[in-house]
Design an enzyme around this catalytic site. Structure first.
Site, mmCIF file in Angstrom:
data_model
loop_
_atom_site.group_PDB
_atom_site.id
_atom_site.type_symbol
_atom_site.label_atom_id
_atom_site.label_comp_id
_atom_site.label_asym_id
_atom_site.label_seq_id
_atom_site.Cartn_x
_atom_site.Cartn_y
_atom_site.Cartn_z
ATOM 1 N N SER A 242 8.823 10.403 10.127
ATOM 2 C CA SER A 242 7.637 11.492 10.219
ATOM 3 C C SER A 242 8.458 12.664 10.050
ATOM 4 O O SER A 242 8.949 12.862 11.424
ATOM 5 C CB SER A 242 6.924 10.783 10.438
ATOM 6 O OG SER A 242 5.516 11.811 10.639
ATOM 7 N N PHE B 19 1.524 12.813 3.240
ATOM 8 C CA PHE B 19 0.567 11.673 1.656
ATOM 9 C C PHE B 19 -0.307 11.279 1.935
ATOM 10 O O PHE B 19 -0.850 10.900 2.430
ATOM 11 C CB PHE B 19 1.736 10.776 2.164
ATOM 12 C CG PHE B 19 2.988 11.556 0.989
ATOM 13 C CD1 PHE B 19 4.244 12.144 1.858
ATOM 14 C CD2 PHE B 19 3.691 11.627 0.046
ATOM 15 C CE1 PHE B 19 4.991 13.139 1.644
ATOM 16 C CE2 PHE B 19 4.814 11.636 -0.513
ATOM 17 C CZ PHE B 19 5.690 12.588 0.653
ATOM 18 N N ASP C 129 4.907 -7.424 3.055
ATOM 19 C CA ASP C 129 3.214 -6.565 4.355
ATOM 20 C C ASP C 129 2.899 -8.488 5.495
ATOM 21 O O ASP C 129 2.317 -9.321 4.233
ATOM 22 C CB ASP C 129 3.000 -6.050 2.765
ATOM 23 C CG ASP C 129 2.195 -5.266 3.986
ATOM 24 O OD1 ASP C 129 2.394 -3.907 3.164
ATOM 25 O OD2 ASP C 129 0.868 -5.137 4.676
ATOM 26 N N ASP D 107 5.348 -9.985 9.046
ATOM 27 C CA ASP D 107 4.584 -9.310 9.911
ATOM 28 C C ASP D 107 6.771 -9.016 10.729
ATOM 29 O O ASP D 107 7.611 -9.440 11.086
ATOM 30 C CB ASP D 107 4.228 -9.606 11.617
ATOM 31 C CG ASP D 107 4.074 -9.005 12.896
ATOM 32 O OD1 ASP D 107 4.533 -7.861 12.444
ATOM 33 O OD2 ASP D 107 2.827 -9.274 13.587
ATOM 34 N N VAL D 108 6.990 -7.221 10.668
ATOM 35 C CA VAL D 108 8.232 -6.615 10.247
ATOM 36 C C VAL D 108 8.185 -7.269 12.040
ATOM 37 O O VAL D 108 9.776 -6.643 12.186
ATOM 38 C CB VAL D 108 8.560 -5.195 9.844
ATOM 39 C CG1 VAL D 108 8.180 -5.604 8.130
ATOM 40 C CG2 VAL D 108 7.610 -4.540 10.487
ATOM 41 N N SER E 85 1.219 -1.555 -0.067
ATOM 42 C CA SER E 85 -0.065 -0.371 0.205
ATOM 43 C C SER E 85 0.694 1.138 -0.081
ATOM 44 O O SER E 85 1.771 1.327 0.483
ATOM 45 C CB SER E 85 -0.672 -0.032 1.342
ATOM 46 O OG SER E 85 -1.580 0.955 0.829
ATOM 47 N N TYR F 231 3.582 7.209 18.231
ATOM 48 C CA TYR F 231 3.743 7.439 16.992
ATOM 49 C C TYR F 231 5.024 8.567 16.736
ATOM 50 O O TYR F 231 5.998 8.337 16.136
ATOM 51 C CB TYR F 231 2.926 8.025 16.145
ATOM 52 C CG TYR F 231 2.782 8.099 14.359
ATOM 53 C CD1 TYR F 231 2.262 6.942 13.865
ATOM 54 C CD2 TYR F 231 3.489 9.642 14.031
ATOM 55 C CE1 TYR F 231 3.328 7.284 12.542
ATOM 56 C CE2 TYR F 231 3.373 9.919 12.355
ATOM 57 C CZ TYR F 231 3.888 8.962 12.487
ATOM 58 O OH TYR F 231 4.106 8.809 10.271
ATOM 59 N N LEU G 258 3.509 4.725 0.137
ATOM 60 C CA LEU G 258 4.731 4.299 0.062
ATOM 61 C C LEU G 258 5.908 3.352 -0.667
ATOM 62 O O LEU G 258 6.071 3.320 -1.647
ATOM 63 C CB LEU G 258 4.994 5.744 1.144
ATOM 64 C CG LEU G 258 4.361 6.915 1.685
ATOM 65 C CD1 LEU G 258 4.962 7.235 2.909
ATOM 66 C CD2 LEU G 258 3.815 7.224 0.706
HETATM 67 N N1 LIG Z 1 1.001 8.668 4.332
HETATM 68 C C1 LIG Z 1 1.815 9.646 5.620
HETATM 69 O O1 LIG Z 1 1.730 10.991 4.825
HETATM 70 C C2 LIG Z 1 2.497 9.485 6.221
HETATM 71 C C3 LIG Z 1 3.563 10.482 6.798
HETATM 72 C C4 LIG Z 1 4.381 10.271 7.554
HETATM 73 C C5 LIG Z 1 5.065 9.130 7.735
HETATM 74 N N2 LIG Z 1 4.889 7.905 6.847
HETATM 75 C C6 LIG Z 1 5.327 6.825 6.986
HETATM 76 O O2 LIG Z 1 5.607 5.992 6.130
HETATM 77 C C7 LIG Z 1 5.529 4.794 5.834
HETATM 78 C C8 LIG Z 1 3.997 4.022 4.555
HETATM 79 O O3 LIG Z 1 2.913 4.622 5.124
HETATM 80 P P1 LIG Z 1 2.196 4.255 3.668
HETATM 81 O O4 LIG Z 1 1.260 6.327 4.091
HETATM 82 O O5 LIG Z 1 1.954 4.340 2.958
HETATM 83 O O6 LIG Z 1 0.200 4.118 4.584
HETATM 84 P P2 LIG Z 1 -0.231 2.876 4.605
HETATM 85 O O7 LIG Z 1 -1.658 2.441 5.491
HETATM 86 O O8 LIG Z 1 -0.619 3.032 2.812
HETATM 87 O O9 LIG Z 1 0.307 1.773 3.729
HETATM 88 C C9 LIG Z 1 1.348 0.840 5.148
HETATM 89 C C10 LIG Z 1 1.875 -0.171 4.610
HETATM 90 O O10 LIG Z 1 2.125 -1.227 5.912
HETATM 91 C C11 LIG Z 1 1.628 -2.541 6.286
HETATM 92 N N3 LIG Z 1 1.962 -2.881 7.956
HETATM 93 C C12 LIG Z 1 1.389 -2.341 8.884
HETATM 94 N N4 LIG Z 1 2.307 -2.895 9.583
HETATM 95 C C13 LIG Z 1 2.637 -3.945 9.494
HETATM 96 C C14 LIG Z 1 3.474 -4.667 10.685
HETATM 97 N N5 LIG Z 1 3.634 -5.453 11.514
HETATM 98 N N6 LIG Z 1 4.327 -5.954 9.195
HETATM 99 C C15 LIG Z 1 4.376 -5.567 7.609
HETATM 100 N N7 LIG Z 1 4.005 -4.689 7.021
HETATM 101 C C16 LIG Z 1 3.144 -3.700 7.843
HETATM 102 C C17 LIG Z 1 0.152 -1.928 6.072
HETATM 103 O O11 LIG Z 1 -0.480 -3.929 5.598
HETATM 104 C C18 LIG Z 1 0.024 -1.649 4.739
HETATM 105 O O12 LIG Z 1 0.408 -2.136 3.219
HETATM 106 C C19 LIG Z 1 4.574 4.559 7.147
HETATM 107 O O13 LIG Z 1 6.165 4.148 8.152
HETATM 108 C C20 LIG Z 1 3.717 5.844 7.644
HETATM 109 O O14 LIG Z 1 4.530 6.247 8.704
HETATM 110 C C21 LIG Z 1 3.445 8.291 6.267
#
Ligand SMILES: NC(=O)c1ccc[n+]([C@@H]2O[C@H](COP(=O)([O-])OP(=O)(O)OC[C@H]3O[C@@H](n4cnc5c(N)ncnc54)[C@H](O)[C@@H]3O)[C@@H](O)[C@H]2O)c1
Length: 256
Positions: free
Chosen positions: A149, A195, A36, A59-60, A15, A162, A17
């Protein structure tokens, strides 16, 4: 590092990023494992990317899962050159709000996924990268990109868990880069602002609009492809190391 004919693991690749980064890497001629814990998301993404993409459900936070991701990548593609840590969660909860005191297990869970999960993948990935032959010019063996972040620097009310987890990711990046320098492995982090991914898409429209208005320029959420473009530049630009790059349109988050 060149992208073509190199192999990368993207956690959270199902999903947002992570998915955009996997897509850009494949388009550049790389092989990618999408790791994922959402099995359907990882599989659907990988299928859309073709034969150079592999989905692994993991699961990471779990050592055995991370070992499995790395073993599957090496079995399938022959080596591992880069790790992009994108798996993460961003629940909001006040320390002492209307619903009572912050649940301790929920705090632990956020730190477990965002920080310990990042470290878990990093430690095992760099062990695999050590086995790569060093490049002839600078002796490079691998690259790790962590996702922090802007909350690491300007956590808002409700982001105690967070922000703490992402500050940990920022803190991890320099000592890892220093330690792994002797192996020719670079470690970088990206600190995204806001994002437009699943993480943000659940918000009511008026909240999204008010968030957009807080971004100096361009006044909108970032596109996942903009994150992916920076991730690829970090991989390709060998002189980037030990740094956290904000990717945020100039936003500085307020308290709420
Ligand atoms: N979207 C934003 O605005 C934003 C801003 C700052 C930082 N981030 C960071 O960017 C990263 C990606 O976020 P995103 O916006 O793409 O979110 P998203 O929810 O679209 O994608 C996150 C993915 O991580 C997976 N995931 C969650 N827990 C997991 C685990 N324990 N093991 C394996 N996979 C797992 C989910 O299934 C999901 O597919 C995250 O670390 C988030 O904190 C996002």
């Amino acid at each position: 590092m060149q992208l073509t004919e190199r192999t990368f693991i993207v956690t959270g690749g199902g999903s947002g990023l992570g998915a955009a980064t996997a897509q850009r890497l494949i388009a550049a001629g790389a092989c990618v494992t999408l790791a994922d814990h959402d099995e359907t998301a990882a599989r659907t993404q990988a299928e859309s990317l073709g034969a150079n993409a592999l989905a692994v459900t993991a699961d990471v936070t779990q050592a055995a899962d991370a070992e499995r991701v790395i073993a599957a990548t090496r079995d399938h593609f022959g080596a591992l050159h880069g790790l992009i840590n994108c798996a993460g969660v961003a629940p909001a909860e006040k320390i002492h709000g209307k619903r009572g005191v912050h649940d301790l297990e929920r705090f632990r869970r956020v730190v477990d996924i965002n920080l310990i999960g990042t470290f878990n993948m990093l430690r095992l990935a760099v062990a695999a990268m050590q086995e790569n032959p060093a490049t002839e010019d600078d002796g490079e063996r691998g690259v790790v990109i962590n996702t922090a972040s802007v909350a690491a620097f300007e956590g808002q009310i409700g982001q105690a868990a967070y922000a703490a987890s992402k500050a940990g990711v920022v803190g991890l990046t320099l000592p890892a880069a220093r330690e792994l320098a002797s192996s020719g492995i670079r470690v970088m982090a990206i600190a995204p602002g806001i994002f437009d991914t699943a993480m943000m898409q659940g918000m009511p429209e008026e909240v999204r609009e008010s968030l957009n208005a807080k971004v100096p320029f361009p006044p909108r959420m970032g596109h996942a492809e903009e994150y992916a473009a920076l991730a690829c530049q970090i991989l390709e630009n060998r002189y980037l190391n030990g740094e956290v790059i904000r990717l945020d349109g100039g936003i500085r988050m307020s308290a709420r």
